[in-house]
Design a protein around this motif. Sequence first.
Motif, PDB file in Angstrom:
ATOM      1  N   ARG A 181      26.194   7.610 -22.880  1.00 50.22           N
ATOM      2  CA  ARG A 181      25.955   6.025 -24.251  1.00 50.22           C
ATOM      3  C   ARG A 181      24.662   5.288 -24.588  1.00 50.22           C
ATOM      4  NH1 ARG A 181      31.592   2.761 -23.872  1.00 50.22           N
ATOM      5  NH2 ARG A 181      30.336   1.832 -25.012  1.00 50.22           N
ATOM      6  N   ASN A 182      24.131   5.526 -23.456  1.00 54.18           N
ATOM      7  CA  ASN A 182      22.480   4.866 -23.493  1.00 54.18           C
ATOM      8  C   ASN A 182      21.509   4.984 -24.399  1.00 54.18           C
ATOM      9  OD1 ASN A 182      24.212   2.175 -22.540  1.00 54.18           O
ATOM     10  ND2 ASN A 182      23.175   3.188 -20.229  1.00 54.18           N
ATOM     11  N   ARG A 183      21.814   6.676 -24.792  1.00 53.80           N
ATOM     12  CA  ARG A 183      21.162   7.516 -25.413  1.00 53.80           C
ATOM     13  C   ARG A 183      21.008   7.758 -27.078  1.00 53.80           C
ATOM     14  NH1 ARG A 183      17.998  10.837 -22.122  1.00 53.80           N
ATOM     15  NH2 ARG A 183      17.433  11.442 -23.877  1.00 53.80           N
ATOM     16  N   TYR A 184      22.322   6.917 -27.612  1.00 55.26           N
ATOM     17  CA  TYR A 184      23.003   7.245 -29.219  1.00 55.26           C
ATOM     18  C   TYR A 184      22.586   5.725 -29.908  1.00 55.26           C
ATOM     19  CZ  TYR A 184      27.421   8.311 -28.202  1.00 55.26           C
ATOM     20  OH  TYR A 184      28.472   8.786 -27.237  1.00 55.26           O
ATOM     21  N   GLY A 185      23.792   5.076 -28.481  1.00 60.44           N
ATOM     22  CA  GLY A 185      24.015   3.310 -28.572  1.00 60.44           C
ATOM     23  C   GLY A 185      25.148   3.374 -29.977  1.00 60.44           C
ATOM     24  N   PRO A 186      25.599   1.811 -30.063  1.00 62.85           N
ATOM     25  CA  PRO A 186      25.699   1.230 -31.671  1.00 62.85           C
ATOM     26  C   PRO A 186      25.453   1.923 -33.053  1.00 62.85           C
ATOM     27  CG  PRO A 186      26.532  -0.656 -28.948  1.00 62.85           C
ATOM     28  CD  PRO A 186      25.506   0.680 -29.468  1.00 62.85           C
ATOM     29  N   VAL A 187      24.459   2.268 -32.795  1.00 63.25           N
ATOM     30  CA  VAL A 187      23.184   2.143 -34.267  1.00 63.25           C
ATOM     31  C   VAL A 187      23.724   3.761 -34.145  1.00 63.25           C
ATOM     32  CG1 VAL A 187      22.241  -0.315 -34.143  1.00 63.25           C
ATOM     33  CG2 VAL A 187      21.296   2.291 -32.756  1.00 63.25           C
ATOM     34  N   LEU A 202       9.063  -1.576 -55.311  1.00 63.70           N
ATOM     35  CA  LEU A 202       8.197  -0.613 -54.366  1.00 63.70           C
ATOM     36  C   LEU A 202       9.704  -1.117 -53.443  1.00 63.70           C
ATOM     37  CD1 LEU A 202       4.884   0.383 -52.730  1.00 63.70           C
ATOM     38  CD2 LEU A 202       6.052  -1.915 -52.286  1.00 63.70           C
ATOM     39  N   LYS A 203      10.541   0.507 -52.325  1.00 66.86           N
ATOM     40  CA  LYS A 203      10.774   0.732 -51.854  1.00 66.86           C
ATOM     41  C   LYS A 203      10.435   0.884 -50.779  1.00 66.86           C
ATOM     42  CE  LYS A 203      14.236   3.822 -51.980  1.00 66.86           C
ATOM     43  NZ  LYS A 203      15.168   3.980 -52.477  1.00 66.86           N
ATOM     44  N   PHE A 204      11.314   0.530 -49.474  1.00 72.25           N
ATOM     45  CA  PHE A 204      10.309   0.384 -48.342  1.00 72.25           C
ATOM     46  C   PHE A 204      11.168   1.667 -47.494  1.00 72.25           C
ATOM     47  CE2 PHE A 204       7.752  -3.477 -48.341  1.00 72.25           C
ATOM     48  CZ  PHE A 204       7.166  -2.917 -48.061  1.00 72.25           C
ATOM     49  N   PRO A 205      11.763   2.634 -46.739  1.00 77.63           N
ATOM     50  CA  PRO A 205      11.981   3.484 -45.602  1.00 77.63           C
ATOM     51  C   PRO A 205      13.021   2.957 -45.728  1.00 77.63           C
ATOM     52  CG  PRO A 205      10.051   4.275 -45.301  1.00 77.63           C
ATOM     53  CD  PRO A 205       9.833   2.682 -46.764  1.00 77.63           C
ATOM     54  N   THR A 206      14.963   2.730 -45.265  1.00 77.73           N
ATOM     55  CA  THR A 206      15.430   2.059 -44.161  1.00 77.73           C
ATOM     56  C   THR A 206      14.887   2.937 -42.752  1.00 77.73           C
ATOM     57  OG1 THR A 206      16.761   2.655 -46.347  1.00 77.73           O
ATOM     58  CG2 THR A 206      18.077   2.441 -44.223  1.00 77.73           C
ATOM     59  N   PRO A 207      15.161   1.219 -42.442  1.00 80.08           N
ATOM     60  CA  PRO A 207      14.570   2.181 -40.412  1.00 80.08           C
ATOM     61  C   PRO A 207      15.726   2.155 -40.140  1.00 80.08           C
ATOM     62  CG  PRO A 207      14.112  -0.962 -41.361  1.00 80.08           C
ATOM     63  CD  PRO A 207      14.874   0.398 -42.824  1.00 80.08           C
ATOM     64  N   LYS A 208      15.615   3.344 -38.927  1.00 78.42           N
ATOM     65  CA  LYS A 208      16.724   4.473 -38.407  1.00 78.42           C
ATOM     66  C   LYS A 208      17.476   3.151 -37.853  1.00 78.42           C
ATOM     67  CE  LYS A 208      15.735   8.656 -35.928  1.00 78.42           C
ATOM     68  NZ  LYS A 208      16.389   9.681 -36.926  1.00 78.42           N
ATOM     69  N   VAL A 209      17.466   2.253 -37.762  1.00 83.81           N
ATOM     70  CA  VAL A 209      18.142   1.193 -36.983  1.00 83.81           C
ATOM     71  C   VAL A 209      19.635   1.370 -37.449  1.00 83.81           C
ATOM     72  CG1 VAL A 209      17.184  -0.811 -37.500  1.00 83.81           C
ATOM     73  CG2 VAL A 209      18.856  -0.536 -34.901  1.00 83.81           C
ATOM     74  N   VAL A 210      19.121   1.119 -39.263  1.00 83.43           N
ATOM     75  CA  VAL A 210      20.383   0.888 -40.014  1.00 83.43           C
ATOM     76  C   VAL A 210      20.460   2.369 -40.735  1.00 83.43           C
ATOM     77  CG1 VAL A 210      20.369  -1.806 -39.802  1.00 83.43           C
ATOM     78  CG2 VAL A 210      18.944  -0.645 -41.083  1.00 83.43           C
ATOM     79  N   GLN A 242      24.991  -0.144 -40.752  1.00 84.81           N
ATOM     80  CA  GLN A 242      24.516  -1.672 -41.234  1.00 84.81           C
ATOM     81  C   GLN A 242      24.175  -2.697 -40.515  1.00 84.81           C
ATOM     82  OE1 GLN A 242      25.233  -2.094 -45.362  1.00 84.81           O
ATOM     83  NE2 GLN A 242      23.126  -0.766 -45.500  1.00 84.81           N
ATOM     84  N   SER A 243      25.288  -2.602 -39.530  1.00 89.08           N
ATOM     85  CA  SER A 243      25.639  -3.868 -38.376  1.00 89.08           C
ATOM     86  C   SER A 243      25.757  -3.949 -37.054  1.00 89.08           C
ATOM     87  CB  SER A 243      26.894  -4.773 -38.929  1.00 89.08           C
ATOM     88  OG  SER A 243      26.609  -5.461 -40.280  1.00 89.08           O
ATOM     89  N   ALA A 244      25.831  -2.789 -36.371  1.00 87.77           N
ATOM     90  CA  ALA A 244      25.240  -2.447 -35.083  1.00 87.77           C
ATOM     91  C   ALA A 244      24.465  -2.973 -34.206  1.00 87.77           C
ATOM     92  CB  ALA A 244      25.897  -0.851 -34.972  1.00 87.77           C
ATOM     93  N   TRP A 245      23.362  -3.087 -35.312  1.00 87.37           N
ATOM     94  CA  TRP A 245      22.072  -3.750 -34.352  1.00 87.37           C
ATOM     95  C   TRP A 245      22.505  -5.344 -33.929  1.00 87.37           C
ATOM     96  CZ3 TRP A 245      20.527  -8.692 -35.862  1.00 87.37           C
ATOM     97  CH2 TRP A 245      20.970  -8.889 -36.921  1.00 87.37           C
ATOM     98  N   MET A 246      23.523  -6.282 -34.081  1.00 85.68           N
ATOM     99  CA  MET A 246      24.655  -7.712 -33.414  1.00 85.68           C
ATOM    100  C   MET A 246      24.989  -7.362 -33.029  1.00 85.68           C
ATOM    101  SD  MET A 246      25.370  -8.826 -37.444  1.00 85.68           S
ATOM    102  CE  MET A 246      25.650 -10.129 -36.497  1.00 85.68           C
ATOM    103  N   THR A 247      25.464  -6.702 -31.132  1.00 95.75           N
ATOM    104  CA  THR A 247      26.440  -6.011 -30.920  1.00 95.75           C
ATOM    105  C   THR A 247      25.446  -5.899 -29.923  1.00 95.75           C
ATOM    106  OG1 THR A 247      25.994  -3.357 -30.473  1.00 95.75           O
ATOM    107  CG2 THR A 247      27.621  -4.008 -32.072  1.00 95.75           C
ATOM    108  N   ASP A 248      26.564  -6.539 -28.419  1.00 95.11           N
ATOM    109  CA  ASP A 248      25.973  -7.138 -27.226  1.00 95.11           C
ATOM    110  C   ASP A 248      25.302  -5.787 -26.629  1.00 95.11           C
ATOM    111  OD1 ASP A 248      25.854  -9.761 -27.393  1.00 95.11           O
ATOM    112  OD2 ASP A 248      28.099 -10.227 -26.108  1.00 95.11           O
ATOM    113  N   GLU A 249      26.173  -5.046 -26.636  1.00 97.25           N
ATOM    114  CA  GLU A 249      25.289  -3.120 -26.169  1.00 97.25           C
ATOM    115  C   GLU A 249      23.850  -2.805 -26.594  1.00 97.25           C
ATOM    116  OE1 GLU A 249      26.779   1.102 -26.111  1.00 97.25           O
ATOM    117  OE2 GLU A 249      28.855  -0.578 -26.465  1.00 97.25           O
ATOM    118  N   GLU A 250      23.762  -3.120 -28.120  1.00 95.19           N
ATOM    119  CA  GLU A 250      22.452  -2.743 -28.729  1.00 95.19           C
ATOM    120  C   GLU A 250      21.591  -3.683 -27.984  1.00 95.19           C
ATOM    121  OE1 GLU A 250      19.724  -0.223 -30.505  1.00 95.19           O
ATOM    122  OE2 GLU A 250      21.489   0.097 -30.138  1.00 95.19           O
TER     123      GLU A 250
END
Length: 868
Positions: free
Chosen positions: A836-842, A353-361, A365-373
């Motif tokens: 830049r805030n409309r799409y961000g690092p992710v 069973l495989k979940f859909p990949t969330p849009k944020v990654v 894959q690692s941009a969620w960790m940034t302070d800007e995101e």
Amino acid sequence: MFSGVTGLINRGHKVKGTVVLMQKNVLDVNALTSAKSVGGIAGGALGVVGGVIGTAVDTLTSFLGRSVALRLISATSSDGSGKGKVGKQTFLEGIVTSLPTLGAGQSAFNVHFEWDTDMGIPGAFYIENFMQVEFFLVSLTLEDIPNHGSIHFLCNSWVYNSKKYKSDRIFFANKTYLPSETPGPLVKYREEELKTLRGDGTGERQEHERIYDYDVYNDLGDPDSNARLARPVLGGSTTLPYPRRGRTGRKKSKKDPKSESRSDFVYLPRDESFGHLKSSDFLVYILKSASQNVIPKLQSALRLQFNQPEFNSFDDVRGLYDGGIKLPTDTLSQLSPIPLFKELFRTDGEQALKFPTPKVVQVEQSAWMTDEEFTREMIAGVNPHIIKRLQEFPPKSKLDSQLYGDNTSTIAKQHLEPNLGGLTVEQAIQHNRLFILDHHDTIFPYLRKINATDTKAYATRTIIFLQDNGTLKPLAIELSKPHPRGDNYGPVSNVYLPANQGVEASIWLLAKAYAVVNDSCFHQLVSHWLNTHAVVEPFIIATNRHLSVVHPIHKLLLPHYRDTMNINSLARNVLVNAEGIIESTFLWGGYSLEMSAVVYKDWVFTEQALPADLVKRGVAVKDSSSPHGLRLLIEDYPYAADGLEIWATIKSWVQEYVSFYYKSDAAIAQDAELQAFWKELVEVGHGDKKNEPWWGKMKTRQELIDSCTILIWTASALHAAVNFGQYPYGGYILNRPTLSRRFMPEKGSPEYDELAKNPQKAYLKTITGKNETLTDLTIIEVLSRHASDELYLGQRDGGNGWTSDAQIIQAFKRFGNKLAEIEQKLIQRNNDETLRNRYGPVKMPYTLLYPSSEEGLTFRGIPNSISI
């Protein structure tokens, strides 16, 4: 309109009509969700459906003969008692096979009425169902009324066997009347129908009933099953005020007379349950099924697969989307017949069973960790309307200092000024450059209780700086917990600063996680549940009790109520109930709804208007030279910028609509139904706040326009903004954890050493665990989907048949066209790389306020109503 038309119809004239209906849907959500426990989820689905099919006798031919009877009621000719004359009974005659306007699952039938000379123009009709099975009546259209043309009745209502009703079922033509303008022969029918819908406030409500009434939230707990499942009553007190829900009348709990007992059947007025073929019938069914059957099986499969209770690395988490969960054959066979889970099974031969990949990654894959995101999601994420401008330093608390001590923030100027680009704190405040995500006062009074469980949490304050390039960056995070000697000693607080290497970077990532956990809880229980789902329900009840279906405001608001009471009743059963999905997977746990009730104390209806909200939070100032009369202090604020476009368009539509029917303020004050609606909404529906002056008196057109705009905004755009990003952002649990299970490690402790050696494993041991993650993913994946026949802002059920006023039809078309133009404008904004805030690092454009959408998990689209 009807004066002087009596006698225009020749004696013995046959009026031809077409009745459109739907047979009882074998996937009717009530039949599915009230099914008792059966062997396995697949057996449950197929067993219930088979049972419904087996007992159903409503084949198309069963409607013919003398199964369904109709009688027309005159709008222009009275019977002597002041009521419109009633015509002779007639029956459905034959199936219409060539009606191009039929929707999915609908069937059409011919019918002919005898209509004598003195009967005038029909304005309503009675219908009787002599079958044992209910059906869903969509519409009746009468053709060729002499000197009048056709008349359309948009019904959209379940009709049960006539013996179940105390009064005959009546439906009105799609004409719109203020109470004072109702044709005389229809006045009593209008009044009687409203009286029927109000009921008498007694007894346990039955499935077939259509009665709207109020109750407090006293059905969340189940003390009769177990003492730990007891929950306080929400509503009816100053300590825990709450909006009212629909009354069911179930018996009181034996162990807590203030609470209502629980049962598989949760009454809601019959027309509030799904009467349309939609995939959310199954989505709702899956919500209940998942909580009771699917999730335990998947958790068991996880334990078998990994043989360990924790994720060990971020790759382990990504495995939920990349490789999937290998499942035993028996689990597969039980899950595979369910449509949603069928979609999730891999097609490459793997038993997984495989979940859909969330849009944020999906892109980075690692941009969620940034302070800007981290900070971008405060203005373009799933909870984008909490951030406030910092206007005093240090930040203060509104908590009672005698109870909770001094809760003034310990964040100091020396923490911030090294990263202010040469500004002092005072200068940054003066130039509107400092903001705060403040989750301190809400959680602090409950922290000691929460931390006495398996969870460990802090009250948090996050200070944010608006940079020269328009993006935000975090400057400091304060974590506070209760003093070991008692609440009145104030909190024990630590301040954490950004770091990008070594163990300090891992500590900073944890500090952000604690802040996000609080934001996740506030989002789910307040922004989402309380401020959309719960606050709208009293409006639905009051509307149906006091505004006739022919009232213009009923017609305006009706699309924005679709399926809301249904999803709310389900939520009370499996989502926000004691030890339900929310309590089991979110930090606030057993205090979840109780804490939302405390927040409701500060709820102000007029501040739910987007412009008022932006000004209150200090992120915008009034400026008559700016579009929409506001200037955003964070210019690139996706939620606010896009939201103001939608808000202005809704308000323009409402203003045109209200002005068409009400030519003066006096007409508002003289509208008896409207006045009764508003009085009861304030005094009963939101009765715990009935003495608040901001409700106004509902005596002017402007008050009505403002109130309807707020309501429509809340049910459509606000709900869309806080709902349909849940999986795209939160489906990656590392990005939006819902729990924290350990405190921040202190130097010299084994946890600190683990953080230094294996930061990913330490992070995963701190946030939401594996079992809770699986539950979260399963549920929010369902909640983030659009149904196959969702109706979006600017669309209406039944095409143009909802009103006979041509000017209003044209105004509504302009509304829809304007929304389409706005969508193109928003697309262009997302293509502007200077924003830049409309799409961000992710690299994830902000699309949650695009008006339209396809079916499924799309991260866009504004449905008319809170329908999931």
